[in-house]
Design a protein around this motif. Structure first.
Motif, PDB file in Angstrom:
ATOM      1  N   SER A 125       0.974  -1.204   0.017  1.00  0.00           N
ATOM      2  CA  SER A 125      -0.027  -0.157   0.197  1.00  0.00           C
ATOM      3  C   SER A 125       0.669   1.268  -0.078  1.00  0.00           C
ATOM      4  N   ALA A 126       0.737   1.990  -0.994  1.00  0.00           N
ATOM      5  CA  ALA A 126       1.585   3.273  -1.247  1.00  0.00           C
ATOM      6  C   ALA A 126       1.120   4.203  -2.226  1.00  0.00           C
ATOM      7  N   LEU A 127       1.893   5.259  -2.307  1.00  0.00           N
ATOM      8  CA  LEU A 127       1.618   6.208  -3.511  1.00  0.00           C
ATOM      9  C   LEU A 127       2.824   5.596  -4.538  1.00  0.00           C
ATOM     10  N   TYR A 170       3.272  19.051  -1.532  1.00  0.00           N
ATOM     11  CA  TYR A 170       2.035  19.543  -0.707  1.00  0.00           C
ATOM     12  C   TYR A 170       1.596  17.993  -0.255  1.00  0.00           C
ATOM     13  N   SER A 171       0.715  18.117   0.825  1.00  0.00           N
ATOM     14  CA  SER A 171       0.055  16.727   1.448  1.00  0.00           C
ATOM     15  C   SER A 171      -0.813  16.460   0.426  1.00  0.00           C
ATOM     16  N   GLY A 172      -0.377  15.049   0.088  1.00  0.00           N
ATOM     17  CA  GLY A 172      -1.819  14.340  -0.840  1.00  0.00           C
ATOM     18  C   GLY A 172      -1.433  14.669  -2.184  1.00  0.00           C
ATOM     19  N   ALA A 219       4.996  23.159   3.147  1.00  0.00           N
ATOM     20  CA  ALA A 219       4.816  21.790   2.243  1.00  0.00           C
ATOM     21  C   ALA A 219       6.051  21.115   2.758  1.00  0.00           C
ATOM     22  N   THR A 220       6.379  19.812   2.514  1.00  0.00           N
ATOM     23  CA  THR A 220       7.688  19.127   2.606  1.00  0.00           C
ATOM     24  C   THR A 220       8.422  19.383   1.713  1.00  0.00           C
TER      25      THR A 220
END
Lengths: 115, 114
Positions: A86-88, B39-41, B85-86
């Motif tokens: 499970s990951a991006l 950015y998150s997501g 952000a990261t």
């Protein structure tokens, strides 16, 4: 100029199944690489393809495989899915040539959840 | 095992200040270095790359590279809340005709406070 396109964007699979993810690079780019991103391990390199040949490979088990077609589009496949998969999954595109040929540009990614 | 290290943060700076993000790498033979913002997501987006020792400026961003110290940094001037952000530091451990294999640091989370 269109960016890197990945499909599908979201998917849910069951343990033991397999999954295929697709990537279309930026027009004119011949190198496609794949990365896995998880909260625990961060961004990790899977493999790179250039002109239909795997040019580099990361430290992932053989369940992870890929290929590239003559139009530079690429697919990656994960067989016998595990919960930890499970990951991006991110596809990145680069020209693969010239002084800045290894600068990579990411697609939006495919979010895989294994249940 | 080639490594890239960053402070995970969070790094908090007030709006308008300079944010300084640091990164060290272990492979002395590395030649190209990259900063990405995530950015998150969302997926990472390229901010800039640097190949030569010294500074490279692009708008509000300046990358600094010191190969002798195996150190690369990113300065963000006039920080804005939208910069929150990261930030990922990446090193290409394969060069030239050998293609690319990017090693990423864990990222530094930046928070710009209004």
């Amino acid at each position: 100029k269109a960016g890197v396109t990945q499909t599908p964007r979201y998917l849910i699979k069951t343990r033991g199944q397999q999954v295929t993810l697709s990537c279309s690079p930026i027009s004119g780019h011949r190198s496609v690489s794949w990365y896995q991103q998880t909260p625990g391990q961060g961004l990790q390199f899977l493999f790179e393809y250039f002109s239909e040949t795997q040019r580099n490979k990361g430290n992932f088990p053989g369940r992870f495989s890929g290929r590239q077609f003559s139009n530079s589009r690429s697919e990656m496949n994960v067989s016998t899915l595990e919960l930890g998969d499970s990951a991006l999954y991110l596809c990145a595109s680069s020209s693969g040539q010239g002084a800045t040929g290894n600068t990579i540009y990411f697609g939006e990614g495919s979010w895989l959840t294994v249940v | 095992q080639k490594e890239v290290e960053q402070n995970s943060g969070p790094l908090s700076v007030p709006e308008g200040a300079i944010a300084s993000l640091n990164c060290t790498y272990s492979d002395r033979g590395s030649q190209s270095f990259f900063w990405y913002r995530q950015y998150s997501g969302k997926s990472p987006e390229l901010i800039m790359f640097i190949y030569s020792n010294g500074d490279k400026e692009d708008g509000r961003f300046t990358a600094q590279l010191n190969k002798a110290s195996q150190y690369v940094s990113l300065l963000i001037r006039d920080s804005q809340p939208s910069d929150s952000a990261t930030y990922l530091c990446a090193v290409n451990i394969r060069e030239g005709n050998y293609g690319q294999n990017f090693v990423f640091g864990p990222g530094t989370r930046l928070s710009v406070l209004p």
